[in-house]
Write an enzyme that holds these catalytic residues in place. Structure first.
Site, PDB file in Angstrom:
ATOM      1  N   ASP A 117      23.518 -14.244 -61.688  1.00  0.00           N
ATOM      2  CA  ASP A 117      23.406 -14.233 -60.228  1.00  0.00           C
ATOM      3  C   ASP A 117      23.896 -12.930 -59.625  1.00  0.00           C
ATOM      4  OD1 ASP A 117      22.724 -15.298 -57.760  1.00  0.00           O
ATOM      5  OD2 ASP A 117      24.647 -16.260 -57.480  1.00  0.00           O
ATOM      6  N   ASP A 155      16.223 -16.761 -63.680  1.00  0.00           N
ATOM      7  CA  ASP A 155      16.429 -15.537 -62.887  1.00  0.00           C
ATOM      8  C   ASP A 155      16.904 -14.339 -63.684  1.00  0.00           C
ATOM      9  OD1 ASP A 155      15.592 -16.769 -60.611  1.00  0.00           O
ATOM     10  OD2 ASP A 155      17.552 -17.033 -59.753  1.00  0.00           O
ATOM     11  N   ASP A 305      21.959 -27.702 -53.052  1.00  0.00           N
ATOM     12  CA  ASP A 305      21.826 -26.260 -53.214  1.00  0.00           C
ATOM     13  C   ASP A 305      23.090 -25.513 -52.841  1.00  0.00           C
ATOM     14  OD1 ASP A 305      19.194 -26.365 -54.089  1.00  0.00           O
ATOM     15  OD2 ASP A 305      18.418 -26.430 -52.054  1.00  0.00           O
TER      16      ASP A 305
END
Length: 472
Positions: A117, A155, A305
């Protein structure tokens, strides 16, 4: 998946402890042999998942039947996101062993890469790449020898903005080595690498990143994890990526698509605050498309989330919102016809889709939601929330109509000195530095009275703090 950080949202790793008696009663699981793709058989439904435990503990809740029949009945991925070298093997073995005993195929989402991240809200994972490889080696020893599906590092390839060239090369090598380690430990493991999604990086750029990270050793790539793009858009994107890989001499690669919440709609980018999203296609290996191995629920529906609730926590109101009004799952194998490839998405693309370089992966911006009240009359206001990291940022902009609906908008933002925009989603931009004007795209120009829509952008340098809006 973060936004879900303008991308998506991840699921927090769950423990592997079984919960006795936590089965969802009276539900039918859609199973059957695969049609097309390279995987055949039913996907594993974990009887100790958070949603199953909630249903078992709340039989009298008015939402329970809908959540039970449309979410708890379905197979979902287990996230391995808590870094612990000493328990990696036992956690994998417990989960895979339970799936093997049920004669079903488990889906394991590995989320352990170093500098995860980009150090944002979902930071974590292995402290360094040497420890990452040790974790992967231990994890791989728990995978058995039957078919397992590995979603390897959401990601990790779509989001490279915070890494320099040496760090990118090291990450690519780490993912390539991890893929080979998993395949060596279990030759029947199906390993898929990160392709972001259809409104992030281009297909050619995605293919280049996949090749650099060793997709030749993997079975293919995954897309749309924790995001909202329609299945048809993701399938078209996947075909373009496969075509680009074929042109590089890397043939035979296939796609899996996260359909956990891409069945509808508009609204806030953060799933915690959005009551318009819906679950998409039910999970299956029976895709009817030779390019697609499975439709999966990688992001478990109902898991937060991180906006109003703790990221990864199960929230029944979110689950009920996603499932409400959705048809029940089929009790027999789904149709073998492929999803439409030319129809436009039934809803607007995710309001937080990342740009050509991705923002942090699974957590919403760290700043509070905008509190600026909407203007009166036929006007609009704009507020910007920035997720800043060393050398770059992502900005989520909320456009709010006044007391009357608007049919188009233009947002003006002045970037700090030295800042430059590198990607935009859900808007069109007039420049990359200084004063930049963002105008709506076709699907998000009309905003109802008092309602909001979102767009976002990514850049280098320092993100902006203010924005102004004019209705057109």
């Amino acid at each position: 998946m973060a936004i879900l950080s303008p991308r998506r949202r991840r699921s927090t790793a769950l423990t592997v402890a079984a919960v006795a008696g936590a089965t969802a009663a009276g539900v039918c699981l859609a199973v059957g042999s695969a049609s097309a793709g390279t995987i055949s058989g039913p996907l594993y439904r974990d009887p100790s998942s958070a949603v199953v435990r909630w249903v078992a503990a709340n039989p009298g809740d008015s939402r329970a039947a809908v959540i039970r029949d449309k979410i708890a009945s379905q197979p979902q991925a287990r996230w391995f996101a808590n870094f612990n070298i000493s328990t990696a093997q036992s956690e994998a073995a417990a989960y895979v062993g339970a799936a093997n005993a049920a004669q079903q195929i488990p889906v394991l989402s590995v989320y352990q890469i170093t500098n995860r991240d980009c150090g944002g809200a979902s930071a974590g994972g292995a402290p360094d790449l040497n420890q990452y490889q040790t974790w992967v080696s231990n994890f791989s020893r728990g995978l058995g020898n039957q078919t397992v599906i590995i979603i390897l590092e959401t990601d990790s390839l779509a989001l490279l903005t915070c890494l320099n060239s040496n760090e990118i090369n090291a990450r690519n090598q780490a993912i390539s080595t991890a893929t080979r380690t998993i395949k060596s430990a279990n030759p029947n493991a199906k390993v898929y690498l990160d392709a972001g999604h259809s409104t992030w990086n281009s297909a050619n750029e995605t293919a280049n990143r996949l090749r650099a990270a060793g997709v030749q050793y993997a079975d293919g790539f995954f897309s749309n994890v924790s995001n909202y793009n329609s299945t048809s858009s993701e399938a078209n994107f996947g075909r373009a990526v496969i075509s680009a890989l074929n042109g590089m001499g890397l043939s035979g690669k296939r796609q899996v698509i996260d359909t956990s919440r891409n069945g509808g709609a508009s609204g806030d980018w953060c799933g915690d605050d959005n009551t318009d999203r819906r679950i998409g296609m039910y999970p299956t290996t029976n895709t009817g498309d030779s390019n697609i191995d499975a439709y999966l629920w990688v992001k478990p529906p109902g898991e937060a989330d991180g906006c109003r609730y703790t990221a990864g926590s199960f929230q029944p109101d979110l689950a009920y919102s996603l499932a409400n009004g959705v048809p029940n799952p089929p009790t027999t194998a789904p149709p073998t016809t492929a999803p439409p490839t030319t129809a436009p998405p039934t809803t607007a693309p995710p309001t937080t889709a990342p740009p050509t370089t991705a923002p942090p992966t699974t957590a919403p911006p760290t700043t509070a939601p905008p509190t600026t009240p909407p203007p009166t009359g036929n006007g609009c206001s704009a507020s910007v929330a920035v997720n800043q990291w060393n050398g770059g940022f992502t900005a989520s902009v909320t456009v709010t109509a006044g007391s009357a609906a608007i049919n188009g908008w233009t947002v003006t933002i002045t970037l700090p000195s030295g800042a430059a925009v590198t990607g935009v989603w859900n808007a069109q931009a007039s420049g990359t530095s200084g004063t930049v004007r963002y105008t709506n795209v076709g699907y998000n120009g009309r905003v109802g009275a008092g309602q909001s829509t979102n767009f976002g952008f990514q850049g280098t340098g320092t993100g902006p703090s203010t924005a102004s809006c004019a209705a057109s």
